[in-house]
Design an enzyme around this catalytic site. Structure first.
Site, mmCIF file in Angstrom:
data_model
loop_
_atom_site.group_PDB
_atom_site.id
_atom_site.type_symbol
_atom_site.label_atom_id
_atom_site.label_comp_id
_atom_site.label_asym_id
_atom_site.label_seq_id
_atom_site.Cartn_x
_atom_site.Cartn_y
_atom_site.Cartn_z
ATOM 1 N N ARG A 34 0.820 -1.214 0.000
ATOM 2 C CA ARG A 34 0.000 0.000 0.000
ATOM 3 C C ARG A 34 0.853 1.264 0.000
ATOM 4 O O ARG A 34 0.422 2.291 -0.512
ATOM 5 C CB ARG A 34 -0.934 -0.008 1.206
ATOM 6 C CG ARG A 34 -2.060 -1.001 1.010
ATOM 7 C CD ARG A 34 -3.063 -0.916 2.110
ATOM 8 N NE ARG A 34 -4.230 -1.694 1.775
ATOM 9 C CZ ARG A 34 -5.004 -2.308 2.663
ATOM 10 N NH1 ARG A 34 -4.722 -2.218 3.946
ATOM 11 N NH2 ARG A 34 -6.057 -2.990 2.284
ATOM 12 N N LYS A 205 -20.443 -17.147 -0.163
ATOM 13 C CA LYS A 205 -21.856 -16.888 0.102
ATOM 14 C C LYS A 205 -22.569 -16.113 -0.990
ATOM 15 O O LYS A 205 -22.070 -15.089 -1.456
ATOM 16 C CB LYS A 205 -21.969 -16.069 1.385
ATOM 17 C CG LYS A 205 -21.654 -16.846 2.635
ATOM 18 C CD LYS A 205 -21.858 -15.902 3.781
ATOM 19 C CE LYS A 205 -21.817 -16.568 5.121
ATOM 20 N NZ LYS A 205 -21.909 -15.544 6.164
ATOM 21 N N GLY A 361 -11.035 -8.868 -2.672
ATOM 22 C CA GLY A 361 -10.727 -9.956 -1.753
ATOM 23 C C GLY A 361 -9.996 -11.154 -2.312
ATOM 24 O O GLY A 361 -8.884 -11.035 -2.823
ATOM 25 N N GLY A 384 -13.335 -3.741 -0.423
ATOM 26 C CA GLY A 384 -14.719 -3.329 -0.164
ATOM 27 C C GLY A 384 -15.190 -2.237 -1.097
ATOM 28 O O GLY A 384 -16.344 -2.235 -1.556
HETATM 29 P P1 AMP Z 1 -15.701 -14.700 -0.429
HETATM 30 O O1 AMP Z 1 -14.984 -13.980 0.676
HETATM 31 O O2 AMP Z 1 -17.190 -14.714 -0.281
HETATM 32 O O3 AMP Z 1 -15.238 -14.276 -1.795
HETATM 33 O O4 AMP Z 1 -15.324 -16.229 -0.247
HETATM 34 C C1 AMP Z 1 -14.014 -16.697 -0.335
HETATM 35 C C2 AMP Z 1 -13.920 -17.976 0.392
HETATM 36 O O5 AMP Z 1 -14.842 -18.901 -0.131
HETATM 37 C C3 AMP Z 1 -12.572 -18.618 0.284
HETATM 38 O O6 AMP Z 1 -11.956 -18.644 1.536
HETATM 39 C C4 AMP Z 1 -12.858 -20.039 -0.213
HETATM 40 O O7 AMP Z 1 -12.138 -21.028 0.478
HETATM 41 C C5 AMP Z 1 -14.328 -20.184 0.088
HETATM 42 N N1 AMP Z 1 -14.969 -21.151 -0.815
HETATM 43 C C6 AMP Z 1 -14.919 -21.177 -2.152
HETATM 44 N N2 AMP Z 1 -15.585 -22.230 -2.643
HETATM 45 C C7 AMP Z 1 -16.084 -22.905 -1.589
HETATM 46 C C8 AMP Z 1 -16.842 -24.083 -1.443
HETATM 47 N N3 AMP Z 1 -17.242 -24.798 -2.519
HETATM 48 N N4 AMP Z 1 -17.178 -24.486 -0.197
HETATM 49 C C9 AMP Z 1 -16.793 -23.777 0.871
HETATM 50 N N5 AMP Z 1 -16.050 -22.651 0.805
HETATM 51 C C10 AMP Z 1 -15.693 -22.213 -0.409
#
Ligand code: AMP
Length: 404
Positions: A34, A205, A361, A384
């Protein structure tokens, strides 16, 4: 050319909001990305013969001290950033131990061309996050020109990121080079894209990504959905997903999104098959199946080989690519292949002329892990802030400058 590049800072004081919220352990900066990202902006001002007053936040001092009374403000000092910046620039970087008050005012007033001053952590004051107008006005007195180069906080209407801009006339407030790059890349993808525009959305999610998908339905040609969030869509369509991630309270919403996409002529692509695990662990036993026929006792932790082919083909035709979120649990060796293959497809499409933006992220962590950051068009530093931009929101830090 941009307002910043055109501006001649000779004999002017640039008040620059940077994001020096770097990881610091025991007084040592463990990742200075950064700070190095801000250097082009700082060097241009100094080369013009201007001086610089830098302001930044670091951590969440007031909130953390409330929770852990053994902490003090001194645990949140930006002094290590001043020392590190001095090394990077090869000149002294002065430090004001209070971001407002007589000492900061005197040091700012005495700055000569070529000199740099860093103010102590803005978040020692609750007024910063509250967007307090008086606090912003006090800060504004330190500079002739306001430069915002902190894209990572552009989604916050804080005193130093947005409110302060009202104290500068239109030609005396501008984005720095880092922020300009972020805004230009995001704008190119969302508002000035060449079709086919393929958006790749992954991660854990659905609930975190609903607003992005809804906004993309207005803009994208194809939306690829991978990662844990895909299984809520499969279940919503009557599929069997075993123990895979699922947000039961989002099933209706997932169906509604699929229906809306159909109405709008946007193709949503879900991974046809999955790599399965018998537990959420790096040493899990693995298997594979169609993503809507996952047996009980198994969970989908990565996209499968057919899905890799399916997604790679769609990506290879893209002229514009937006990628947010991994295709699987890429942190574990056994479940990283889908994310890696998608990263490779994005790099290949970029080499063939597509514009690709990776933002928000974990997909950024993924392209860095696979050493592919220099093979995509743009990797955003603003987690974010970039996500809110993808959601179609007006970011206060951008609006404050653009208002003129
Ligand atoms: P996000 O912060 O919502 O972009 O989610 C990222 C996280 O989702 C990472 O740490 C991944 O390990 C997790 N992830 C990706 N695919 C899966 C999956 N099929 N089941 C559980 N966790 C997952």
């Amino acid at each position: 050319m941009s307002r910043f590049t055109n501006h001649n800072f000779a004999n002017q004081k640039a008040l620059i909001r940077v994001d020096f919220n770097v990881p610091i352990k025991n007084g040592v900066i463990t990742d200075d990305t950064r700070i190095t990202s801000a250097l082009p902006t700082l060097k241009k001002v100094l080369a013009d013969g201007g001086s610089i007053v830098l302001m930044s936040h670091w951590g969440r001092p007031l909130k953390d001290i409330e929770k852990k009374p053994n902490l003090t403000l001194a645990d949140f000092t930006l002094k290590p950033a001043a020392d590190h910046l001095a090394k990077l620039l090869g000149i002294e970087v002065q430090f004001a131990a209070d971001c407002i008050g007589d000492d900061a005012a005197a040091k700012a007033a005495a700055l000569q061309p070529g000199q740099v001053l860093l103010l102590e952590n803005l978040r020692y004051y609750k007024q910063e996050e509250k967007g307090d107008v008086e606090f912003a006005e006090k800060l504004s007195k330190y500079g002739d020109v306001y430069v915002n180069d902190a894209f990572g906080t552009a989604h916050r209407a804080h005193a130093s990121t947005a409110v302060i801009a009202q104290f500068f006339p239109g030609d005396k407030k501008m984005f720095g080079l880092l922020m300009e790059g972020e805004v230009a890349a995001a704008d190119k993808v969302m508002n000035d894209n060449k079709k086919p525009f393929v958006a790749i959305i992954g991660g854990a999610k659905v609930s975190d990504k609903i607003l992005i998908i809804e906004n993309l339905l207005e803009k994208a040609t194809d939306i690829i959905i991978g990662g844990g969030m895909a299984y809520t869509f499969f279940k919503a369509e009557g599929g069997h997903i075993g123990n895979s991630l699922c947000e039961e309270d989002r099933l209706d919403m997932a169906s509604a999104l699929l229906k809306k996409a159909q109405e709008k002529g946007v193709c949503i692509h879900l991974p046809s098959d999955s790599i399965l695990a018998d537990k959420f662990a790096a040493d899990a036993t693995t298997s594979s199946s169609l993503s809507n026929e996952i047996p009980d006792g198994w969970m989908g932790l990565d996209i499968g080989l057919m899905a890799i082919d399916q997604f790679s083909h769609i990506i290879s035709n893209a002229k514009t690519i937006l990628w947010n979120g991994p295709m699987g649990v890429f942190e574990m060796e056994k479940f990283q292949h889908g994310t890696k293959a998608v990263a490779e497809a994005v790099c290949k499409a970029t080499a063939n002329g597509a514009f690709s933006l990776v933002g928000g992220g974990d997909s950024v962590a993924a392209v860095n892990k696979f050493n592919m950051a220099d093979k995509v068009s743009y990797v955003s530093t603003g987690g974010g802030a970039m996500l809110e931009y993808f959601e179609g929101k007006e970011l206060p830090g951008i609006a404050a400058i653009n208002k003129g």
